[in-house]
Design a protein around this motif. Structure first.
Motif, short mmCIF file in Angstrom:
data_model
loop_
_atom_site.label_atom_id
_atom_site.label_comp_id
_atom_site.label_asym_id
_atom_site.label_seq_id
_atom_site.Cartn_x
_atom_site.Cartn_y
_atom_site.Cartn_z
N ASN A 64 1.16 -1.60 0.20
CA ASN A 64 0.33 0.19 -0.26
C ASN A 64 1.07 1.47 -0.03
O ASN A 64 1.92 1.51 0.80
CB ASN A 64 -0.85 0.19 1.07
CG ASN A 64 -1.76 1.00 1.39
OD1 ASN A 64 -1.78 2.36 0.68
ND2 ASN A 64 -3.15 0.59 1.76
N SER A 65 0.83 2.18 -0.61
CA SER A 65 1.63 3.74 -1.04
C SER A 65 1.35 4.40 0.19
O SER A 65 2.70 5.60 0.22
CB SER A 65 0.97 4.17 -2.20
OG SER A 65 0.03 4.64 -2.20
N GLU A 66 0.36 4.36 0.64
CA GLU A 66 -0.20 5.48 2.13
C GLU A 66 0.47 4.63 3.08
O GLU A 66 1.00 5.34 3.50
CB GLU A 66 -2.04 5.08 1.83
CG GLU A 66 -2.67 6.17 0.88
CD GLU A 66 -3.85 5.57 1.28
OE1 GLU A 66 -4.25 5.91 2.38
OE2 GLU A 66 -4.74 6.33 0.45
N LEU A 67 0.91 3.66 2.93
CA LEU A 67 1.39 2.84 4.47
C LEU A 67 3.05 3.74 4.21
O LEU A 67 2.77 3.74 5.21
CB LEU A 67 1.21 1.18 4.03
CG LEU A 67 1.97 0.47 5.52
CD1 LEU A 67 1.39 1.02 6.54
CD2 LEU A 67 2.08 -1.25 4.98
N VAL A 68 3.42 3.19 2.78
CA VAL A 68 4.55 3.19 2.56
C VAL A 68 4.94 4.88 3.38
O VAL A 68 5.80 5.19 4.19
CB VAL A 68 4.76 3.46 1.30
CG1 VAL A 68 6.27 4.18 1.08
CG2 VAL A 68 5.16 1.81 0.55
N ALA A 69 4.09 5.83 2.83
CA ALA A 69 4.04 7.25 2.87
C ALA A 69 3.78 7.71 4.34
O ALA A 69 4.58 8.51 4.70
CB ALA A 69 2.71 7.61 2.60
N LEU A 70 2.54 6.43 5.42
CA LEU A 70 2.69 6.70 7.11
C LEU A 70 4.67 6.04 7.43
O LEU A 70 4.98 6.79 8.52
CB LEU A 70 2.17 5.76 6.90
CG LEU A 70 1.82 6.17 8.60
CD1 LEU A 70 1.36 7.43 9.15
CD2 LEU A 70 0.45 4.86 9.12
N MET A 71 4.81 5.14 6.99
CA MET A 71 6.12 4.82 7.66
C MET A 71 7.38 5.73 7.68
O MET A 71 8.20 6.09 8.45
CB MET A 71 6.51 3.36 6.52
CG MET A 71 5.19 2.42 6.84
SD MET A 71 5.85 2.19 9.07
CE MET A 71 4.97 0.24 9.13
N ILE A 72 7.70 6.00 5.85
CA ILE A 72 8.70 7.80 5.61
C ILE A 72 8.00 8.30 7.23
O ILE A 72 9.43 9.01 7.36
CB ILE A 72 8.96 7.41 4.28
CG1 ILE A 72 8.88 6.41 4.16
CG2 ILE A 72 9.15 8.58 4.19
CD1 ILE A 72 9.11 6.91 2.44
N ALA A 73 7.15 9.02 6.78
CA ALA A 73 7.00 9.88 8.19
C ALA A 73 7.17 9.35 9.13
O ALA A 73 7.43 10.52 10.27
CB ALA A 73 5.49 10.57 7.86
N LEU A 74 6.86 8.30 9.83
CA LEU A 74 7.67 7.73 11.06
C LEU A 74 8.91 7.82 11.70
O LEU A 74 9.51 7.74 12.74
CB LEU A 74 6.97 6.53 11.38
CG LEU A 74 5.16 6.14 11.77
CD1 LEU A 74 4.32 5.52 11.47
CD2 LEU A 74 4.76 7.15 12.59
N SER A 75 9.80 7.74 10.52
CA SER A 75 10.83 7.05 10.71
C SER A 75 11.22 8.54 10.28
O SER A 75 13.15 8.78 11.18
CB SER A 75 11.51 6.76 8.66
OG SER A 75 11.28 5.91 8.74
N TYR A 76 10.80 9.79 10.31
CA TYR A 76 11.53 11.22 10.24
C TYR A 76 11.78 11.94 11.22
O TYR A 76 13.70 12.33 11.42
CB TYR A 76 10.18 12.34 9.62
CG TYR A 76 10.89 13.21 9.15
CD1 TYR A 76 11.69 13.66 7.52
CD2 TYR A 76 10.78 14.87 9.89
CE1 TYR A 76 11.69 14.32 7.12
CE2 TYR A 76 11.52 15.97 9.70
CZ TYR A 76 12.11 15.30 7.88
OH TYR A 76 12.54 16.95 6.94
N PRO A 77 11.92 11.00 12.21
CA PRO A 77 12.11 11.55 13.62
C PRO A 77 13.36 11.54 14.23
O PRO A 77 14.09 12.60 15.13
CB PRO A 77 10.50 11.33 14.83
CG PRO A 77 9.31 11.40 14.54
CD PRO A 77 10.14 10.34 13.22
N ILE A 202 6.52 17.51 10.26
CA ILE A 202 6.91 17.88 9.39
C ILE A 202 7.42 16.61 8.54
O ILE A 202 6.84 17.17 6.67
CB ILE A 202 8.71 18.40 9.89
CG1 ILE A 202 8.38 19.11 10.68
CG2 ILE A 202 9.51 18.94 8.51
CD1 ILE A 202 9.78 20.06 10.50
N GLY A 203 7.61 15.84 8.34
CA GLY A 203 8.11 14.45 7.46
C GLY A 203 6.51 14.06 7.73
O GLY A 203 6.60 13.84 6.06
N LEU A 204 5.49 14.08 7.60
CA LEU A 204 4.28 13.59 6.91
C LEU A 204 3.44 15.01 6.17
O LEU A 204 3.61 14.64 4.61
CB LEU A 204 2.84 13.31 8.21
CG LEU A 204 1.63 12.91 7.54
CD1 LEU A 204 1.85 11.05 7.12
CD2 LEU A 204 0.46 12.38 8.71
#
Length: 265
Positions: A64-77, A202-204
């Protein structure tokens, strides 16, 4: 009042301003070598945000591309936690911090330019070094998918210049508020939570951050598969840096200083 009660008492805006002022004056007193090495470390450490993004992308990008975007935002901090809790010097913290002594008349604009310049140079050099090493590592191992560099590079450059600039102002604004909120928190866990929450936003939101974004844009530049040019990288850095500086120095530094000082008077 007991020592414990004193520590648990919320800090007033005036106390936070004085603490921020003293921290900033300490940075002005440091020599260029010390300031640069601390900033270089911050530029290297913040790269681990992209490291974690790459790990999540490698495992989930076929889903799921939306899951990928969420995972990337969660990685940002993660990189910001390493930098801020570890107390190395990040430019977007100092867009707010370093301007306070200038507003109070304790330092001049020339001194401000020195602090900003040394910290920014160290951050960007650290980001470049991390990016170069990480691209080489991804090429050597099967555990990471190098497609993250194309994916993230396209996300960084997805908006036009005006969109990047306004997003960068918001990012600098949030980073300035982060520094203010971290100063108001007494416990390390509370500070980590503040850092994680604000940098997640910021990431999301895909807001341009000149140092974290530099890691992504230089990884995309160094990667043989990503269509990012040197001109793209310079343009992104210029827009992100200017926007972050305005957001942190004006929307947080100037406003916070003005209302606290006026309240005291």
């Amino acid at each position: 009042m007991s020592q414990s009660d004193e520590n648990d008492r919320p800090k007033s805006d005036s106390e936070i301003l004085q603490e921020q002022m003293q921290d900033s004056l300490h940075e002005y007193r440091r020599n260029n070598r010390s300031l640069f090495l601390s900033s270089l470390a911050a530029g290297l450490e913040i790269g681990f945000s992209l490291f974690l993004m790459a790990a999540f992308y490698s495992h989930f990008h076929n889903g799921n591309s939306e899951l990928v975007a969420l995972m990337i935002a969660l990685s940002y901090p993660i990189g910001f936690i390493l930098v801020i809790i570890g107390r190395t010097d990040l430019f977007t913290e100092h867009t707010t911090l370093a301007i306070l002594p200038v507003l109070s008349g304790r330092q001049n604009v020339l001194g401000l330019m020195r602090v900003w310049g040394v910290i920014y140079a160290g951050n960007i050099l650290g980001a470049i070094l991390f990016s170069f090493l990480f691209v080489q590592f991804v090429d050597m191992t099967e555990r990471f998918d190098g497609g993250i560099f194309t994916y993230y590079g396209e996300k960084l450059l997805g908006d036009n210049g005006a969109g990047q600039f306004v997003g960068a102002i918001f990012a600098g604004w949030l980073m300035g508020l982060l520094g203010w909120m971290v100063a108001s928190s007494a416990e390390t866990i509370s500070r980590m939570a503040v850092v994680a929450l604000i940098t997640f936003v910021i990431g999301l939101g895909g807001l341009a951050h000149c140092v974290a974004g530099a890691v992504g844009i230089f990884c995309a530049l160094f990667s043989p598969d990503a269509a990012v040019t040197f001109a793209d990288a310079l343009k992104f850095l210029a827009i992100a840096t200017l926007g972050n500086t305005i957001g942190g120095s004006i929307f947080v530094g100037l406003l916070k200083y003005s209302y606290v000082v006026n309240d005291e008077s």
